[in-house]
Design an enzyme around this catalytic site. Structure first.
Site, PDB file in Angstrom:
ATOM      1  N   ARG A 188     -13.023  -0.550   4.873  1.00 43.50           N
ATOM      2  CA  ARG A 188     -11.688  -0.678   4.285  1.00 43.50           C
ATOM      3  C   ARG A 188     -10.700  -1.467   5.155  1.00 43.50           C
ATOM      4  NH1 ARG A 188      -9.986   4.841   1.452  1.00 43.50           N
ATOM      5  NH2 ARG A 188      -8.840   3.414   0.122  1.00 43.50           N
ATOM      6  N   PRO A 189     -10.998  -2.761   5.387  1.00 39.68           N
ATOM      7  CA  PRO A 189     -10.054  -3.569   6.153  1.00 39.68           C
ATOM      8  C   PRO A 189      -8.752  -3.832   5.377  1.00 39.68           C
ATOM      9  CG  PRO A 189     -11.862  -4.932   5.324  1.00 39.68           C
ATOM     10  CD  PRO A 189     -12.161  -3.514   4.921  1.00 39.68           C
ATOM     11  N   VAL A 190      -7.759  -4.403   6.058  1.00 40.32           N
ATOM     12  CA  VAL A 190      -6.483  -4.721   5.387  1.00 40.32           C
ATOM     13  C   VAL A 190      -6.170  -6.212   5.504  1.00 40.32           C
ATOM     14  CG1 VAL A 190      -5.427  -2.427   5.483  1.00 40.32           C
ATOM     15  CG2 VAL A 190      -5.236  -3.949   7.470  1.00 40.32           C
ATOM     16  N   ASP A 191      -7.220  -7.027   5.702  1.00 32.71           N
ATOM     17  CA  ASP A 191      -7.006  -8.462   5.891  1.00 32.71           C
ATOM     18  C   ASP A 191      -6.273  -9.110   4.716  1.00 32.71           C
ATOM     19  OD1 ASP A 191      -9.420  -7.739   4.596  1.00 32.71           O
ATOM     20  OD2 ASP A 191     -10.183  -9.782   4.760  1.00 32.71           O
ATOM     21  N   LEU A 192      -6.592  -8.685   3.483  1.00 30.35           N
ATOM     22  CA  LEU A 192      -5.936  -9.321   2.327  1.00 30.35           C
ATOM     23  C   LEU A 192      -4.440  -8.991   2.308  1.00 30.35           C
ATOM     24  CD1 LEU A 192      -8.467  -8.818  -0.628  1.00 30.35           C
ATOM     25  CD2 LEU A 192      -8.342 -10.649   1.050  1.00 30.35           C
ATOM     26  N   ASN A 225      -2.311   8.114  -6.611  1.00 29.96           N
ATOM     27  CA  ASN A 225      -2.352   6.745  -6.094  1.00 29.96           C
ATOM     28  C   ASN A 225      -1.213   5.867  -6.604  1.00 29.96           C
ATOM     29  OD1 ASN A 225      -4.452   7.425  -4.527  1.00 29.96           O
ATOM     30  ND2 ASN A 225      -6.040   6.419  -5.764  1.00 29.96           N
ATOM     31  N   ILE A 239     -17.788  -1.157  -5.218  1.00 29.38           N
ATOM     32  CA  ILE A 239     -16.457  -1.290  -4.596  1.00 29.38           C
ATOM     33  C   ILE A 239     -16.507  -0.933  -3.115  1.00 29.38           C
ATOM     34  CG2 ILE A 239     -14.010  -0.644  -4.734  1.00 29.38           C
ATOM     35  CD1 ILE A 239     -14.995  -1.983  -7.321  1.00 29.38           C
ATOM     36  N   ARG A 280      -6.094  17.060  -0.842  1.00 33.02           N
ATOM     37  CA  ARG A 280      -5.418  15.759  -0.725  1.00 33.02           C
ATOM     38  C   ARG A 280      -5.121  15.174  -2.100  1.00 33.02           C
ATOM     39  NH1 ARG A 280      -8.378  11.472   2.347  1.00 33.02           N
ATOM     40  NH2 ARG A 280      -6.536  10.457   1.508  1.00 33.02           N
ATOM     41  N   CYS A 319     -12.750   4.451   7.108  1.00 30.51           N
ATOM     42  CA  CYS A 319     -12.772   5.839   6.693  1.00 30.51           C
ATOM     43  C   CYS A 319     -14.152   6.150   6.159  1.00 30.51           C
ATOM     44  CB  CYS A 319     -11.685   6.146   5.672  1.00 30.51           C
ATOM     45  SG  CYS A 319     -12.052   5.569   4.043  1.00 30.51           S
ATOM     46  N   ARG A 368      -4.549   6.642   4.780  1.00 36.15           N
ATOM     47  CA  ARG A 368      -4.450   5.185   4.755  1.00 36.15           C
ATOM     48  C   ARG A 368      -3.241   4.671   3.987  1.00 36.15           C
ATOM     49  NH1 ARG A 368      -8.612   2.003   5.810  1.00 36.15           N
ATOM     50  NH2 ARG A 368      -7.840   0.542   4.288  1.00 36.15           N
ATOM     51  N   ASP A 424     -13.733   5.830  -8.319  1.00 41.01           N
ATOM     52  CA  ASP A 424     -13.197   7.167  -8.054  1.00 41.01           C
ATOM     53  C   ASP A 424     -13.743   8.251  -8.991  1.00 41.01           C
ATOM     54  OD1 ASP A 424     -11.757   6.220  -5.949  1.00 41.01           O
ATOM     55  OD2 ASP A 424      -9.815   6.236  -6.956  1.00 41.01           O
TER      56      ASP A 424
HETATM   57  C1  EPZ Z   1      -7.399   2.232  -3.809  1.00 41.54           C
HETATM   58  O1  EPZ Z   1      -7.884   1.972  -2.500  1.00 41.54           O
HETATM   59  C2  EPZ Z   1      -7.385   3.730  -3.972  1.00 41.54           C
HETATM   60  N1  EPZ Z   1      -6.526   4.335  -2.956  1.00 41.54           N
HETATM   61  C3  EPZ Z   1      -8.803   4.274  -3.850  1.00 41.54           C
HETATM   62  O2  EPZ Z   1      -8.768   5.663  -4.107  1.00 41.54           O
HETATM   63  C4  EPZ Z   1      -9.668   3.601  -4.911  1.00 41.54           C
HETATM   64  O3  EPZ Z   1     -11.001   4.035  -4.745  1.00 41.54           O
HETATM   65  C5  EPZ Z   1      -9.603   2.084  -4.741  1.00 41.54           C
HETATM   66  O4  EPZ Z   1      -8.224   1.645  -4.811  1.00 41.54           O
HETATM   67  C6  EPZ Z   1     -10.377   1.322  -5.811  1.00 41.54           C
HETATM   68  O5  EPZ Z   1      -9.908   1.674  -7.077  1.00 41.54           O
HETATM   69  C7  EPZ Z   1      -5.226   4.373  -3.104  1.00 41.54           C
HETATM   70  O6  EPZ Z   1      -4.652   3.860  -4.058  1.00 41.54           O
HETATM   71  C8  EPZ Z   1      -4.454   5.100  -2.054  1.00 41.54           C
HETATM   72  P1  EPZ Z   1      -9.108  -1.808  -2.703  1.00 41.54           P
HETATM   73  P2  EPZ Z   1      -7.706   0.526  -1.856  1.00 41.54           P
HETATM   74  O7  EPZ Z   1      -8.162  -2.548  -1.840  1.00 41.54           O
HETATM   75  O8  EPZ Z   1      -6.428  -0.048  -2.307  1.00 41.54           O
HETATM   76  C9  EPZ Z   1     -12.018  -4.237   0.255  1.00 41.54           C
HETATM   77  C10 EPZ Z   1      -8.827   7.935  -3.466  1.00 41.54           C
HETATM   78  O9  EPZ Z   1      -9.704   8.775  -3.204  1.00 41.54           O
HETATM   79  N2  EPZ Z   1     -10.801  -4.749   0.910  1.00 41.54           N
HETATM   80  O10 EPZ Z   1      -9.104  -2.139  -4.171  1.00 41.54           O
HETATM   81  O11 EPZ Z   1      -7.942   0.683  -0.400  1.00 41.54           O
HETATM   82  C11 EPZ Z   1     -12.183  -2.727   0.448  1.00 41.54           C
HETATM   83  O12 EPZ Z   1     -12.784  -2.432   1.685  1.00 41.54           O
HETATM   84  C12 EPZ Z   1      -9.000   6.532  -2.972  1.00 41.54           C
HETATM   85  O13 EPZ Z   1      -7.820   8.209  -4.111  1.00 41.54           O
HETATM   86  C13 EPZ Z   1     -10.913  -5.724   1.884  1.00 41.54           C
HETATM   87  O14 EPZ Z   1     -12.031  -6.160   2.237  1.00 41.54           O
HETATM   88  O15 EPZ Z   1      -8.929  -0.236  -2.533  1.00 41.54           O
HETATM   89  C14 EPZ Z   1     -13.031  -2.369  -0.755  1.00 41.54           C
HETATM   90  O16 EPZ Z   1     -14.382  -2.625  -0.475  1.00 41.54           O
HETATM   91  C15 EPZ Z   1     -10.317   6.342  -2.316  1.00 41.54           C
HETATM   92  N3  EPZ Z   1      -9.786  -6.215   2.480  1.00 41.54           N
HETATM   93  C16 EPZ Z   1     -12.535  -3.330  -1.840  1.00 41.54           C
HETATM   94  O17 EPZ Z   1     -11.865  -4.382  -1.147  1.00 41.54           O
HETATM   95  C17 EPZ Z   1      -8.537  -5.765   2.118  1.00 41.54           C
HETATM   96  O18 EPZ Z   1      -7.539  -6.234   2.694  1.00 41.54           O
HETATM   97  C18 EPZ Z   1     -11.555  -2.744  -2.846  1.00 41.54           C
HETATM   98  O19 EPZ Z   1     -10.565  -2.009  -2.139  1.00 41.54           O
HETATM   99  C19 EPZ Z   1      -8.426  -4.784   1.115  1.00 41.54           C
HETATM  100  C20 EPZ Z   1      -9.574  -4.294   0.520  1.00 41.54           C
END
Ligand code: EPZ
Length: 425
Positions: free
Chosen positions: A123-127, A23, A331, A401, A118, A94, A309
């Site tokens: 897992r939206p990307v709004d932020l 990651n 999370i 992966r 997924c 992603r 994780d």
């Molecule tokens: C990263 O995902 C990791 N992936 C994940 O690992 C890990 O589980 C996660 O961080 C938490 O530690 C990678 O680095 C590639 P987040 P990420 O943004 O960045 C919500 C693996 O198996 N959210 O911290 O996607 C989201 O839906 C993966 O290696 C929004 O609502 O995690 C979640 O509920 C799985 N809007 C929470 O925030 C947004 O724009 C935290 O997600 C972004 C996130």
């Protein structure tokens, strides 16, 4: 499709070298787009995901050189020839979405497919998108694509994240390195991978203060240069093998580890009655399998809290504890897909919403099971190591992966594990 067969009941002995963090590596790969000079990553984990990211970078015009088994990836984005990341590539993984910010910052525009949901949650990307808008980008979403433009360049902004997001913090930080003026990221995630990426960016000439804290201050610079960077060891891989040893019993030293990055897991293992010895860059896990595992409750949190994780891995371990453990997943909304698979081996797990109760049982028995996501699949290995008889795991592409040479690392310590190539699902 490959499967993995393993027979439980053998103690593990020896040492396991931990690979570079997936990651961190994936986002560092995206960072190569920020400079016209070569970015060379060492300690590069050879995984399906990191290979896939190379494929996307090559499509964008980045010259990549990664000899097999070298652990050294060279990426040279001298000329970016495309700013489009198509659906076919983004939907498979992603993290490819993370090319959006660097392309926007360096070229001024990008069209990147929305990653979609997924298995573990929406897992939206709004932020991510709000951060780029705050930095002056115009963003439209059309036909499943994010079309972003900042033709006169991104400008610094104050961004306060409403909750902690690893991906949004990293993505905004990457883009802010080339924005005009100062960007302040508040309530930023503090995962060790973010520190690793930030330190690499600093080595490339970026100006970033507050690394490792929840407020990052980034002074934009006109351009970044190339560098050679060693990817931080993978704390999730280390935590997963620590759970394997705790489950099977024995004595194994995990080498090339940054022990403080797994301190919340070490704490859990010690409370479960597992012996953990910590050195400067190694961790030794010892357990007498005759001594039962004590139940431990788990609450997943952003770093430095207990990582989502490694939730599945500890759940697998707790299936044999001498009592009940309660898990709270805070999370992701759907991260207990391993529970029904663990039940197939005889585990007693009940799930209600974000909470799971695991009541330890005396015996697990091998069975055919199916990997459902990357971390869930390694929990099946952990349970299989404790089970009587043979466990056969299908859909191991999930494991591929994120775990480099998993069978070799475990069989090197005596585990009876082998890959069955190309057979039925
Ligand atoms: C990263 O995902 C990791 N992936 C994940 O690992 C890990 O589980 C996660 O961080 C938490 O530690 C990678 O680095 C590639 P987040 P990420 O943004 O960045 C919500 C693996 O198996 N959210 O911290 O996607 C989201 O839906 C993966 O290696 C929004 O609502 O995690 C979640 O509920 C799985 N809007 C929470 O925030 C947004 O724009 C935290 O997600 C972004 C996130």
């Amino acid at each position: 499709m490959d499967r993995i067969a393993l027979v439980g009941g053998t103690q593990l002995k020896g040492s396991i070298p931990i690979s570079g963090a997936k990651n961190s590596a994936l986002k560092l790969q995206a960072a190569s787009l920020l400079t016209s000079e070569p970015l060379v990553l060492t300690n590069m984990p050879e995984l399906a995901d990191t290979r896939f990211m190379v494929e996307l970078l090559e499509q964008l015009g980045v010259t990549c050189f990664w000899p097999k088994a070298s652990g050294r990836l060279s990426m040279h984005a001298e000329d970016i020839t495309s700013t489009i990341a198509p659906y076919d590539l983004v939907r498979k993984m992603r993290a490819t979405f993370n090319v959006l910010g660097p392309l926007l910052a360096r070229v001024g525009h990008a069209t990147v497919s929305l990653p979609g949901g997924c298995a573990i949650g929406a897992r939206p990307v709004d932020l991510h998108l709000k951060a780029f808008e705050a930095m002056g980008a115009d963003i439209v979403i059309e036909g499943g694509y994010v079309k972003a433009a900042a033709l006169r360049g991104l400008k610094g902004a104050k961004i306060v994240f409403p909750f902690v997001s690893v991906g949004a913090t990293e993505h905004a930080m990457l883009a802010a390195t080339l924005a005009k003026g100062e960007t302040v990221l508040e309530n930023a995630a503090r995962e060790p991978e973010i520190g690793d990426i930030a330190h690499c960016l600093v080595a490339m000439g970026a100006k970033i203060d507050g690394i490792g804290t929840s407020t990052l201050r980034i002074q934009g610079v006109d351009e970044l240069k190339g560098t050679t960077w060693s990817v931080i060891p993978d704390r999730i891989e280390a935590g997963s093998y620590a759970c394997c040893v705790a489950a099977a019993g024995g004595e194994v030293t995990l080498t090339h580890v940054v022990p403080e990055t797994i301190s919340s897991l070490i704490d859990v293992l010690q409370r479960a009655g597992v012996e953990v010895e910590v050195g400067p860059d190694w961790v030794k896990i010892t357990r007498d399998p005759a001594v039962p595992i004590k139940p431990v409750d788990i609450d997943t949190q952003p770093y430095p809290g207990f990582p989502t994780d490694t939730q599945a891995q500890v759940m697998a371990l707790m299936t044999r504890a001498n009592g009940a453990s309660i898990f709270r997943e805070n999370i992701f909304e759907n991260r207990y897909m391993h529970a029904p698979e663990l039940r197939r081996l005889g585990a007693d797990i009940s799930v209600r919403g974000s909470e799971a109760v695991v009541r330890g049982v005396d015996t697990l028995r091998g069975a055919p099971v199916m990997a459902t996501d990357l971390r869930a699949s390694v929990s099946l290995i952990i349970a299989g190591l404790m089970a009587e008889g043979e466990t056969i795991i299908s859909r191991v592409y999930h494991l591929d992966r994120g775990f480099e040479r998993l069978e070799a690392k475990l069989s090197g310590c005596g585990a009876q594990i082998r890959r069955l190539s190309g057979s039925e699902e």
